[in-house]
Scaffold this motif. Structure first.
Motif, PDB file in Angstrom:
ATOM      1  N   PHE A 183      -6.546  10.147 -12.666  1.00 53.19           N
ATOM      2  CA  PHE A 183      -5.168  10.637 -12.702  1.00 53.19           C
ATOM      3  C   PHE A 183      -4.864  11.517 -11.501  1.00 53.19           C
ATOM      4  O   PHE A 183      -3.856  11.324 -10.814  1.00 53.19           O
ATOM      5  CB  PHE A 183      -4.911  11.402 -14.001  1.00 53.19           C
ATOM      6  CG  PHE A 183      -3.585  12.101 -14.032  1.00 53.19           C
ATOM      7  CD1 PHE A 183      -2.409  11.379 -14.162  1.00 53.19           C
ATOM      8  CD2 PHE A 183      -3.492  13.483 -13.907  1.00 53.19           C
ATOM      9  CE1 PHE A 183      -1.164  12.011 -14.175  1.00 53.19           C
ATOM     10  CE2 PHE A 183      -2.271  14.124 -13.919  1.00 53.19           C
ATOM     11  CZ  PHE A 183      -1.101  13.384 -14.055  1.00 53.19           C
ATOM     12  N   TRP A 184      -5.726  12.505 -11.236  1.00 50.26           N
ATOM     13  CA  TRP A 184      -5.429  13.423 -10.132  1.00 50.26           C
ATOM     14  C   TRP A 184      -5.581  12.748  -8.773  1.00 50.26           C
ATOM     15  O   TRP A 184      -4.946  13.166  -7.794  1.00 50.26           O
ATOM     16  CB  TRP A 184      -6.265  14.684 -10.263  1.00 50.26           C
ATOM     17  CG  TRP A 184      -5.739  15.547 -11.369  1.00 50.26           C
ATOM     18  CD1 TRP A 184      -6.215  15.625 -12.645  1.00 50.26           C
ATOM     19  CD2 TRP A 184      -4.596  16.396 -11.321  1.00 50.26           C
ATOM     20  NE1 TRP A 184      -5.444  16.480 -13.399  1.00 50.26           N
ATOM     21  CE2 TRP A 184      -4.441  16.974 -12.609  1.00 50.26           C
ATOM     22  CE3 TRP A 184      -3.693  16.741 -10.323  1.00 50.26           C
ATOM     23  CZ2 TRP A 184      -3.422  17.864 -12.916  1.00 50.26           C
ATOM     24  CZ3 TRP A 184      -2.660  17.632 -10.628  1.00 50.26           C
ATOM     25  CH2 TRP A 184      -2.533  18.184 -11.902  1.00 50.26           C
ATOM     26  N   GLY A 185      -6.360  11.671  -8.704  1.00 51.04           N
ATOM     27  CA  GLY A 185      -6.379  10.864  -7.487  1.00 51.04           C
ATOM     28  C   GLY A 185      -5.036  10.190  -7.268  1.00 51.04           C
ATOM     29  O   GLY A 185      -4.537  10.102  -6.133  1.00 51.04           O
ATOM     30  N   ARG A 186      -4.438   9.705  -8.349  1.00 50.97           N
ATOM     31  CA  ARG A 186      -3.090   9.121  -8.260  1.00 50.97           C
ATOM     32  C   ARG A 186      -2.071  10.182  -7.852  1.00 50.97           C
ATOM     33  O   ARG A 186      -1.157   9.926  -7.060  1.00 50.97           O
ATOM     34  CB  ARG A 186      -2.690   8.499  -9.593  1.00 50.97           C
ATOM     35  CG  ARG A 186      -3.500   7.264  -9.981  1.00 50.97           C
ATOM     36  CD  ARG A 186      -3.220   6.856 -11.421  1.00 50.97           C
ATOM     37  NE  ARG A 186      -4.027   5.744 -11.855  1.00 50.97           N
ATOM     38  CZ  ARG A 186      -3.647   4.465 -11.822  1.00 50.97           C
ATOM     39  NH1 ARG A 186      -2.434   4.158 -11.359  1.00 50.97           N
ATOM     40  NH2 ARG A 186      -4.447   3.515 -12.263  1.00 50.97           N
ATOM     41  N   VAL A 187      -2.214  11.388  -8.447  1.00 54.72           N
ATOM     42  CA  VAL A 187      -1.313  12.486  -8.093  1.00 54.72           C
ATOM     43  C   VAL A 187      -1.421  12.796  -6.604  1.00 54.72           C
ATOM     44  O   VAL A 187      -0.404  12.996  -5.914  1.00 54.72           O
ATOM     45  CB  VAL A 187      -1.639  13.737  -8.939  1.00 54.72           C
ATOM     46  CG1 VAL A 187      -0.911  14.969  -8.389  1.00 54.72           C
ATOM     47  CG2 VAL A 187      -1.271  13.510 -10.392  1.00 54.72           C
ATOM     48  N   GLU A 188      -2.636  12.846  -6.102  1.00 54.71           N
ATOM     49  CA  GLU A 188      -2.844  13.153  -4.681  1.00 54.71           C
ATOM     50  C   GLU A 188      -2.118  12.150  -3.791  1.00 54.71           C
ATOM     51  O   GLU A 188      -1.410  12.535  -2.846  1.00 54.71           O
ATOM     52  CB  GLU A 188      -4.345  13.149  -4.378  1.00 54.71           C
ATOM     53  CG  GLU A 188      -4.671  13.487  -2.935  1.00 54.71           C
ATOM     54  CD  GLU A 188      -6.167  13.588  -2.688  1.00 54.71           C
ATOM     55  OE1 GLU A 188      -6.550  14.142  -1.635  1.00 54.71           O
ATOM     56  OE2 GLU A 188      -6.959  13.121  -3.542  1.00 54.71           O
ATOM     57  N   LYS A 189      -2.261  10.871  -4.088  1.00 55.77           N
ATOM     58  CA  LYS A 189      -1.602   9.838  -3.274  1.00 55.77           C
ATOM     59  C   LYS A 189      -0.089   9.888  -3.444  1.00 55.77           C
ATOM     60  O   LYS A 189       0.667   9.718  -2.469  1.00 55.77           O
ATOM     61  CB  LYS A 189      -2.136   8.462  -3.661  1.00 55.77           C
ATOM     62  CG  LYS A 189      -3.601   8.265  -3.311  1.00 55.77           C
ATOM     63  CD  LYS A 189      -4.126   6.941  -3.877  1.00 55.77           C
ATOM     64  CE  LYS A 189      -5.624   6.793  -3.607  1.00 55.77           C
ATOM     65  NZ  LYS A 189      -6.182   5.568  -4.245  1.00 55.77           N
ATOM     66  N   PHE A 190       0.364  10.113  -4.679  1.00 51.83           N
ATOM     67  CA  PHE A 190       1.798  10.172  -4.956  1.00 51.83           C
ATOM     68  C   PHE A 190       2.465  11.317  -4.188  1.00 51.83           C
ATOM     69  O   PHE A 190       3.506  11.127  -3.542  1.00 51.83           O
ATOM     70  CB  PHE A 190       2.006  10.338  -6.465  1.00 51.83           C
ATOM     71  CG  PHE A 190       3.430  10.467  -6.900  1.00 51.83           C
ATOM     72  CD1 PHE A 190       4.208   9.344  -7.139  1.00 51.83           C
ATOM     73  CD2 PHE A 190       4.007  11.718  -7.087  1.00 51.83           C
ATOM     74  CE1 PHE A 190       5.535   9.469  -7.559  1.00 51.83           C
ATOM     75  CE2 PHE A 190       5.320  11.855  -7.495  1.00 51.83           C
ATOM     76  CZ  PHE A 190       6.087  10.716  -7.739  1.00 51.83           C
ATOM     77  N   LEU A 191       1.855  12.494  -4.253  1.00 50.75           N
ATOM     78  CA  LEU A 191       2.423  13.635  -3.546  1.00 50.75           C
ATOM     79  C   LEU A 191       2.366  13.438  -2.041  1.00 50.75           C
ATOM     80  O   LEU A 191       3.316  13.800  -1.318  1.00 50.75           O
ATOM     81  CB  LEU A 191       1.677  14.919  -3.933  1.00 50.75           C
ATOM     82  CG  LEU A 191       1.881  15.417  -5.357  1.00 50.75           C
ATOM     83  CD1 LEU A 191       0.966  16.601  -5.645  1.00 50.75           C
ATOM     84  CD2 LEU A 191       3.339  15.806  -5.608  1.00 50.75           C
TER      85      LEU A 191
END
Length: 678
Positions: free
Chosen positions: A649-657
């Motif tokens: 999840f936080w890997g997705r957050v990193e890319k999204f941001l």
């Protein structure tokens, strides 16, 4: 390295958090979001022994006991298919514990925690409560308590083989009918009911470890019952009744019984805005006029520390967790430890009946995850017991400040601000991180995985304690009643505008994010303030208040009927009287307004905010917004319990941001046909 070397290291030679900073690649996600490497550690009543949970490699987390005088270690319990969870000392020789499976999500849980006891040398192991719902036990097997038997958070008398445990009668998800108290012999498994005056839901032991208080809810009213000190187990009398939800003028929260039988409570008394510690007259049920402990600017939250037959000190939460010692010896010891560990807040725990100079110390700061140590108060030395996150280097973490800003109507909003290292004074991309609840305190000063991860990737992080949050007084709490999507939302937007005005945030690079209520606020922020929030991240968030009441055929909600009937109408909104307001503050009905990039994540086994909140909103918003990313973790509940899912999840957050407000957002689009980087 063997278990013993992991558990007890050499005496500290440098203060915590004093390492020299070295340029390095970004800290990996696993350092933030993997399970902590070291957890609970508990001193025996005398302080001679330390019980701790340890893992290592592919092994499950086991229970060890360290003899602190001989520096020897004994593994006393370890299972091949489950981890040790909570641990208590029954007495100087025996331990009580339960279990948890850290390798499966909530949706895959098939067994209860169970209940087990073992001697500190690993002998006389006994299972006390079942882990499944078998109604028929094998012939000849020792009789086990049912699966719904749980440990108490309070420690008992610790002077026999007996403990008190809780047995819950559960009618369905969220529907606790009553909680019974059992007196359990941890040697032979024999248990007897203590008796209860009504459908009680909680218990409190006195200083001698005996039951003195119990309480229950009925039709929105909480009633507290007292057992007379010299009474039989069934001699309960009603002590007080008051509104179970909101703020009750004559209400109180029981805190602890002192050695002399005094009952300490936390209360808004005589119109005081902030909750404080008072004493309660057991004859009349009246709260004392004068508070014993009052925190300037904060409700009291914490506990009292007793020892040697008196009140030694007070553990509390203001900006951070800390301790006020009333006892001169403890005050002196705290000063000694703080001088040796000047970069951390150091929380001391003394044994219940000390016979040694051993004191447990939990040290932490905004940059330093918790470290557990043993302090020898005679030799003035430390032994490190364990690091919760040894991969984290304090020098690489960001500083955090507790601040207050004013909302548009003048109400002061407390907040935490985390700013990346060496970026103070710059206009940074900002993540407004909204806590769940919402009737809780979001956080306090200290190391936090979410905020520190975002800061490590270059984002400033603002965590507002909007109206409706607890911990900052009755007026602050009550100002949030029936304000979902309204003034509560204004407070969050005003925080972002404050960060812009202070030169902290780049106004073109602000994202709003949160879980549960924070997910709801994320969606409302995108709908109401598209000029302010350029993107949003909602995980396990409410998408329609009416859905909280009515539910959906496709999944089970664990919101209790009492909460829906008596709590939600007061605090959130009445389904009929406030129907128009609930429509106007429904992200689901406002979905067409949301055109900003959006990341949605839900747990397939969530019973607090079932997945239909997410799927219904996803389908509605995708009709008008092509920049919606959806992820479902099928085995997860209301949040991510598995490290692999937290890291994903936080890997997705990193890319999204990165592509929306981070470095990637400032890179120009090369356009079609442009050569691609290799």
């Amino acid at each position: 390295m063997n278990v013993f070397a992991l558990l007890l290291s050499a005496v500290l030679s440098l203060p915590l958090a004093a390492q020299a900073a070295q340029p390095a690649a970004p800290v990996p996600l696993a350092a933030f979001f993997d399970n902590a490497e070291f957890g609970e550690a508990v001193l025996s009543p005398s302080g001679k022994y330390l019980a701790a949970k340890v893992g290592g490699g592919d092994q499950r987390e086991g229970l060890v006991v360290v003899d602190l005088s001989q520096i020897s270690l004994q593994v006393v319990a370890r299972f091949a298919d489950v981890d040790i969870n909570h641990v208590q000392w029954v007495n100087e020789e025996r331990l009580l514990f339960d279990t948890i499976d850290k390798r499966i999500g909530v949706g895959d849980v098939r067994f209860a925690p169970g209940l087990f006891a073992v001697d500190r040398d690993g002998k006389n192991f006994r299972q006390l409560a079942n882990r499944n719902a078998n109604f028929v036990q094998p012939s000849g097997a020792a009789r086990l308590l049912p699966w719904h038997t749980f440990m108490m958070e309070q420690r008992g008398a610790q002077n026999s083989d007996y403990v008190y445990v809780r047995s819950q009668k559960i009618d369905g998800p969220g529907e606790l009918r009553y909680e019974e108290l059992l007196r359990l012999n941890t040697r032979n498994g024999h248990a007897t009911s203590f008796g209860r005056p009504a459908d009680t839901r909680g218990w409190m032991l006195d200083d001698k470890g005996e039951p003195r208080l119990t309480w229950g809810h009925e039709k929105g009213v909480q009633t507290i019952y007292l057992r007379e000190q010299d009474g039989e187990k069934g001699s309960w009398r009603k002590l007080a009744s008051f509104n179970a939800y909101g703020i009750a003028k004559q209400g109180f929260d029981p805190l602890a019984f002192g050695p002399d039988g005094t009952l300490y409570v936390v209360s808004h008394h005589a119109g005081d805005d902030k909750k404080a510690v008072h004493t309660l007259d057991l004859a009349t049920g009246q709260v004392s006029a004068k508070p014993l402990v009052q925190l300037d600017g904060f409700d009291f939250s914490g506990h009292l520390i007793f020892g040697r037959g008196k009140l030694l000190g007070v553990r509390y939460v203001r900006e951070a967790r800390d301790t006020l010692w009333l006892d001169p010896e403890m005050k002196q010891m705290q000063a000694e430890i703080d001088a040796k560990l000047p970069n951390t807040i150091n929380l001391l725990t003394v044994p219940s009946r000390p016979e040694t100079p051993n004191v447990l110390v939990r040290a932490y700061s905004d940059r330093q995850p918790a470290v557990t140590l043993i302090y020898n108060s005679e030799a003035k030395t430390f032994n490190k017991v364990g690091d919760s996150r040894p991969q984290i280097r304090a020098a690489e973490m960001a500083g955090q400040r507790f601040l207050r800003y004013k909302a548009r109507d003048g109400l002061e909003i407390p907040t935490l601000l985390t700013v990346p290292n060496e970026k103070e004074g710059q206009k940074l991309p900002l993540v407004v991180l909204v806590h769940g609840g919402p009737w809780v305190r979001g956080s306090s000063w200290g190391w936090d995985a979410n905020a520190q991860f975002l800061a490590s990737r270059g984002y400033a992080v603002l965590e507002p304690e909007f109206r409706g949050s607890t911990g900052f007084g009755g007026r602050h709490l009550q100002a949030g009643f029936k304000q979902w999507g309204l003034k509560m939302q204004d407070d969050i937007a005003d925080g972002a505008r404050w960060a812009i005005a202070e030169g902290i945030a780049d106004p073109q690079r602000i994202c709003i994010a949160g879980a549960s209520y924070g997910g709801y606020a994320t969606l409302m922020g995108l709908a109401r303030n598209p000029e302010l929030f350029k993107c949003g991240i909602n995980w396990v968030g409410v998408t329609d208040i009416k859905l909280m009441y009515t539910g959906h055929w496709s999944a089970i909600s664990d919101l209790s009927e009492q909460w829906k009937e008596y709590g939600m109408p007061q605090l959130i909104g009445d389904l009929e009287k406030d129907a128009e307001q609930l429509k106007a503050t429904s992200p689901l009905l406002l979905a067409e307004r949301i055109r900003q990039p959006l990341l949605l994540a839900y747990g397939g086994a969530d019973q607090r905010v079932p997945i239909y909140h997410g799927t219904k909103f996803r389908d509605a918003v995708k009709a008008h917004n092509k920049e919606v990313e959806w992820v479902e973790y099928a085995e997860e509940g209301h949040g991510w319990t598995l490290p692999k899912n937290r890291i994903d999840f936080w890997g997705r957050v990193e890319k999204f941001l990165d592509r929306n407000i981070g470095a990637g957002a400032s890179r120009p689009d090369p356009g079609p046909g442009a050569p691609q980087a290799k």
